[in-house]
Design a protein around this motif. Structure first.
Motif, mmCIF file in Angstrom:
data_model
loop_
_atom_site.group_PDB
_atom_site.id
_atom_site.type_symbol
_atom_site.label_atom_id
_atom_site.label_comp_id
_atom_site.label_asym_id
_atom_site.label_seq_id
_atom_site.Cartn_x
_atom_site.Cartn_y
_atom_site.Cartn_z
ATOM 1 N N ILE A 1 7.773 8.795 0.398
ATOM 2 C CA ILE A 1 7.630 9.679 -0.714
ATOM 3 C C ILE A 1 9.098 10.606 -0.810
ATOM 4 C CG2 ILE A 1 6.604 12.188 -1.311
ATOM 5 C CD1 ILE A 1 3.940 10.489 -0.493
ATOM 6 N N LEU B 1 -0.439 4.277 4.546
ATOM 7 C CA LEU B 1 -0.351 5.846 4.498
ATOM 8 C C LEU B 1 0.725 6.421 5.115
ATOM 9 C CD1 LEU B 1 -2.069 7.393 2.460
ATOM 10 C CD2 LEU B 1 -3.517 8.132 4.506
ATOM 11 N N VAL C 1 0.718 -1.319 0.054
ATOM 12 C CA VAL C 1 0.068 0.067 -0.099
ATOM 13 C C VAL C 1 0.930 1.220 0.033
ATOM 14 C CG1 VAL C 1 -1.714 1.365 1.415
ATOM 15 C CG2 VAL C 1 -1.809 -1.138 1.046
ATOM 16 N N ALA C 2 1.804 1.124 0.762
ATOM 17 C CA ALA C 2 2.734 2.473 0.975
ATOM 18 C C ALA C 2 3.534 2.638 -0.392
ATOM 19 C CB ALA C 2 3.917 2.091 2.161
ATOM 20 N N THR C 3 3.929 1.597 -1.142
ATOM 21 C CA THR C 3 4.613 1.679 -2.312
ATOM 22 C C THR C 3 3.685 2.240 -3.399
ATOM 23 O OG1 THR C 3 5.904 -0.152 -1.772
ATOM 24 C CG2 THR C 3 5.865 0.670 -3.932
ATOM 25 N N LEU C 4 2.482 1.713 -3.530
ATOM 26 C CA LEU C 4 1.444 2.384 -4.319
ATOM 27 C C LEU C 4 1.094 3.589 -4.265
ATOM 28 C CD1 LEU C 4 -1.187 -0.710 -4.721
ATOM 29 C CD2 LEU C 4 0.556 -0.111 -6.358
ATOM 30 N N VAL C 5 1.063 4.108 -2.859
ATOM 31 C CA VAL C 5 0.823 5.536 -2.623
ATOM 32 C C VAL C 5 2.005 6.518 -3.043
ATOM 33 C CG1 VAL C 5 0.021 7.163 -1.148
ATOM 34 C CG2 VAL C 5 -1.160 4.840 -1.211
ATOM 35 N N GLY C 6 2.983 5.820 -2.241
ATOM 36 C CA GLY C 6 4.462 6.824 -2.327
ATOM 37 C C GLY C 6 4.912 6.807 -3.696
ATOM 38 N N THR C 7 4.977 5.740 -4.659
ATOM 39 C CA THR C 7 5.469 5.852 -5.977
ATOM 40 C C THR C 7 5.267 6.717 -6.951
ATOM 41 O OG1 THR C 7 6.224 3.343 -5.788
ATOM 42 C CG2 THR C 7 6.403 4.556 -8.075
ATOM 43 N N SER D 1 3.957 5.396 3.661
ATOM 44 C CA SER D 1 4.181 5.964 2.419
ATOM 45 C C SER D 1 4.627 7.570 2.297
ATOM 46 C CB SER D 1 2.992 6.024 1.459
ATOM 47 O OG SER D 1 2.118 7.171 1.875
ATOM 48 N N ILE E 1 3.776 9.686 -6.352
ATOM 49 C CA ILE E 1 3.795 10.819 -5.907
ATOM 50 C C ILE E 1 5.338 11.316 -5.703
ATOM 51 C CG2 ILE E 1 3.709 12.425 -3.892
ATOM 52 C CD1 ILE E 1 1.041 10.910 -3.146
ATOM 53 N N LEU F 1 -5.138 0.617 5.785
ATOM 54 C CA LEU F 1 -5.000 1.839 4.933
ATOM 55 C C LEU F 1 -4.012 3.076 5.755
ATOM 56 C CD1 LEU F 1 -6.290 2.123 2.234
ATOM 57 C CD2 LEU F 1 -7.966 3.602 3.401
#
Lengths: 303, 275
Positions: free
Chosen positions: A173, A166, A101-107, A169, A109, A162
């Motif tokens: 970032i 987050l 999840v962190a990678t999906l959100v962080g990548t 992430s 951005i 979630l």
């Protein structure tokens, strides 16, 4: 001595001076050799100091954790308090989910931010964003836990995978942003020029040429950031919270290896202590695997 | 624009020797071109016509503004901050600095080859040649294959690479890489080709190949060739312009300029009295 040198250097005192000069030079040379040797030894010692804790941790983890590292440990849920046995399957999977999840959100951005810093905007804005990213890199990770707790957990009224993802992430970032910026900056500008001269749009040049050329470096940066957050405990304490059973979805508390290790390590049961060691071993193995992938990616880059 | 192109076909005689370039129909008409980097003037009032379907060599010592001149012709200077351009440049009659001209479309009409060969390192030979067309939105495979072969044949590379089109572009030799860059520029069928010292990083054999290629391409394209190698200009250019300290000193047929220059400064430069 030849007559020529005799005639050019006839006075005995100047010859004496020359000899003195020679002696002084050879003394300086000897001192320099000793200093050189000293620094060599110093740097070797420093290298040993750097490597030995890693070896020590690894050996210690292997000896303490391997006894509890069984098939059950990898596949079973934790047993109720007081019973021996059980495992950390939910925490292992939970950690993978949180990192995903962190990678999906962080990548997106991080990568887009990195692109923005080196391709768009005026230089002052770029410097500002870079500065902010550096500051964010230095923020203690528990702060991110608190931020996400007040932003997400309080609003959703529940700890959740979630929120945990987050929080992680937010750590990823700035790391991804800086590596993306660095590797895109390494792409020679002749490729950018060639693309622009072909009548490509700026965005096409960035996507198909600059980012494609730097792709391996960007991927390396993402993996390193993921490896870094895989071991984070503090930001998960009041976001993911931990869970002794499987989480059905991302909106409920989820187990994570570092959390489970933390809980088990401070519990009074010897069986839990053994499992904590095994969990630490699994976590180290996961991070180690990511580092190997990173090594493989970076090795191919420079043939 | 199309009208002036068709006029040009009829106007170009078989031999360029001795002709006055200013009386030919022009690919580029440049009038009173001034360029500044910040406060520093780099070009002071250049006026010349780049003739159609000829090779025009630009020579001059380092720092005379010849590369700058090339870059304002396809508006590549716009990516360098602080560059200011004044004057008028017309490409087949159309002012390229008019506000309705899209620089992207202009660059598709005015191809460019750089000093150091720069095939895209992540792409195969084929992808390198076709990237301009692909990203311009052309999907038709038949058309792409046709253009691929056309561009590689025109750049005299087809026979050497036709069996390994999927090999990386960077696997080729230096001279082949430069010809690949020429093919990449030709694939989008530009009207003019700008070349910025294309042979300066190549060995003599590769240089000879590229120079003969430039002469061949000069039959079909209007080419502007910046070079600091006088022999190269002498061997390849139909017309030569001599720049010095941001001014156009002399412009005429290469043969005349190299045998009987009209300006003292040109003669001094050509005979190596200053560099």
């Amino acid at each position: 001595m030849s007559p020529l040198s005799n005639s050019s250097d006839p006075k005995p005192e100047s010859r004496r001076e020359a000899a003195n000069e020679d002696r002084a030079a050879s003394r300086r040379f000897r001192i320099r050799k000793v200093v050189d040797r000293f620094f060599q030894i110093l740097s070797v010692l420093s290298a040993i100091v750097v490597i030995s804790p890693l070896l020590f941790v690894f050996v210690f983890l292997l000896s303490s954790g391997s006894s509890a590292l069984t098939w059950d440990f990898l596949t079973q849920l934790p047993k109720p308090v007081g019973e021996t046995g059980g495992g950390m399957a939910n925490a292992i999977v939970g950690s993978c989910i949180l990192v995903a999840v962190a990678t999906l959100v962080g990548t997106p951005i991080g990568v887009l931010g990195g692109i923005c810093v080196c391709e768009y905007g005026d230089p002052r804005l770029r410097l500002f964003i870079r500065f902010i990213a550096d500051v964010l890199n230095g923020v203690p990770s528990i702060i991110w836990g608190i931020v996400v707790y007040s932003w997400v957990v309080l609003r959703m009224k529940t700890f959740s995978g979630l929120a945990g993802g987050l929080a992680l992430s937010f750590i990823m970032i700035p790391l991804i942003l800086r590596t993306t910026e660095d590797v895109i900056r390494l792409v020679p500008s002749v490729y950018r020029e060639a693309g622009l001269a072909l009548g490509l749009r700026r965005s096409q040049v960035i996507l198909h040429i600059m980012l494609a050329t730097a792709a391996r470096g960007v991927l390396t940066g993402i993996l390193l950031a993921a490896a870094r957050v895989a071991g984070e405990t503090a930001p998960l304490l009041f976001t993911a919270f931990g869970n002794r059973v499987w989480a059905a979805h991302l909106q409920e508390p989820i187990a994570a290896l570092p959390l489970q290790i933390f809980v088990y390590a401070i519990a009074p049961y010897p069986d839990w202590h053994r499992q904590a060691w095994a969990g630490a071993l699994v976590l180290l193995a996961l991070v180690f695997c990511m580092s190997i992938v990173v090594r493989a990616l970076t090795r191919q880059k420079s043939p | 624009m199309s009208e002036s192109t068709s006029n040009a076909k009829g106007a170009v005689p078989a031999s360029a020797e001795g002709a006055d370039p200013q009386k030919r129909s022009a690919a580029f008409q440049i009038e009173d071109l001034h360029v500044w980097y910040g406060n520093r003037a780099v070009l002071h009032g250049i006026s010349l016509n780049i003739p159609v379907r000829q090779v025009t060599g630009i020579i001059g010592p380092s720092g005379c503004g010849k590369s700058t001149f090339l870059r304002v012709l396809n508006r590549m200077h716009e990516f360098t901050p602080g560059v200011d351009v004044q004057g008028r440049i017309r490409l087949f009659g159309e002012d390229i600095y008019e506000s309705r001209v899209d620089p992207i479309l202009l660059r598709r009409r005015v191809g460019m080859v750089f000093q150091k060969s720069n095939p895209f390192p992540t792409m195969s030979i084929q992808e390198n040649v076709l990237i301009g067309l692909r990203l311009a939105g052309i999907r038709n495979r038949g058309l792409l294959e046709e253009r691929l072969e056309e561009a590689l044949r025109m750049s005299a590379l087809w026979s050497e690479v036709k069996d390994r089109l999927h090999a990386p572009g960077t696997a080729l030799s230096g001279g082949q890489q430069q010809r690949l860059c020429i093919a990449r520029a030709l694939a989008i069928r530009p009207e003019v080709l700008l070349m910025d010292e294309p042979c300066s990083a190549l060995d003599p054999i590769a240089t000879a190949q590229i120079e003969s290629l430039i002469r061949d391409l000069g039959q079909r394209y209007s080419i502007v060739l910046v070079t600091h190698n006088l022999q190269e200009a002498g061997r390849t250019a139909d017309f030569t312009a001599f720049f010095l300290e941001g001014r156009l000193i002399e412009f005429g047929s290469t043969k005349k300029m190299f045998t009987n220059p009209s300006q003292k400064q040109t003669e001094d430069y050509l005979t190596g009295r200053f560099s």
